[in-house]
Design an enzyme around this catalytic site. Sequence first.
Site, PDB file in Angstrom:
ATOM      1  N   CYS A   1       0.869  -1.205   0.116  1.00  0.00           N
ATOM      2  CA  CYS A   1       0.147   0.052   0.087  1.00  0.00           C
ATOM      3  C   CYS A   1       0.993   0.989   0.021  1.00  0.00           C
ATOM      4  O   CYS A   1       1.418   1.554   0.951  1.00  0.00           O
ATOM      5  CB  CYS A   1      -0.941  -0.072   1.249  1.00  0.00           C
TER       6      CYS A   1
ATOM      7  N   CYS B   1       0.007   3.827   2.643  1.00  0.00           N
ATOM      8  CA  CYS B   1       0.496   3.373   4.200  1.00  0.00           C
ATOM      9  C   CYS B   1       2.168   3.419   4.259  1.00  0.00           C
ATOM     10  O   CYS B   1       2.458   4.263   5.137  1.00  0.00           O
ATOM     11  CB  CYS B   1       0.221   1.594   3.931  1.00  0.00           C
TER      12      CYS B   1
END
Length: 159
Positions: free
Chosen positions: A66, A69
């Site tokens: 991600c 993230c």
Amino acid sequence: RAGNTGLLPSGAREAPLRRQRASDSILHRLRQQVRPMAVVELNKSNFEQTIKDSDFVVVDFWAPWCGPCRSFAPVYDKVSADHDDIVFAKINTEQEQEIAAHFQIRSIPTLMIFREQIIIFAQPGALPEGSFRQLLEKAKELDMAEVRKQVAEQQKENA
């Protein structure tokens, strides 16, 4: 000894230095013990105990693939270093799919804040540092007695 005028007993000048070194050593050990807690990796075996043992836990649900993230991780780590009174934790949703499913995590990153074992915040999306700090301050200011009262009222209505 050179410089000893005879007014102080032999070794008296060295005693304060020995005490200072001992004091410095104790301070060094204490500083090591009170360093801010590193971000904790939560998993199935330590999740429940961490939430039970800590009054204030911030959880970052994330995954290695991600991009947002990975972008949020340095902000999360930086803010965590300034709050040794809060447990900052991460849950890798790829490895801990059961926990992610339990909390119905559909988007990552997702931040979740627990105060006294009650979820007081859950929202997907990476926050800018300033917003994240403001969120933590608001979470600290919550009157948890009032929150528990509201939770109890909701549980009665839903029963």
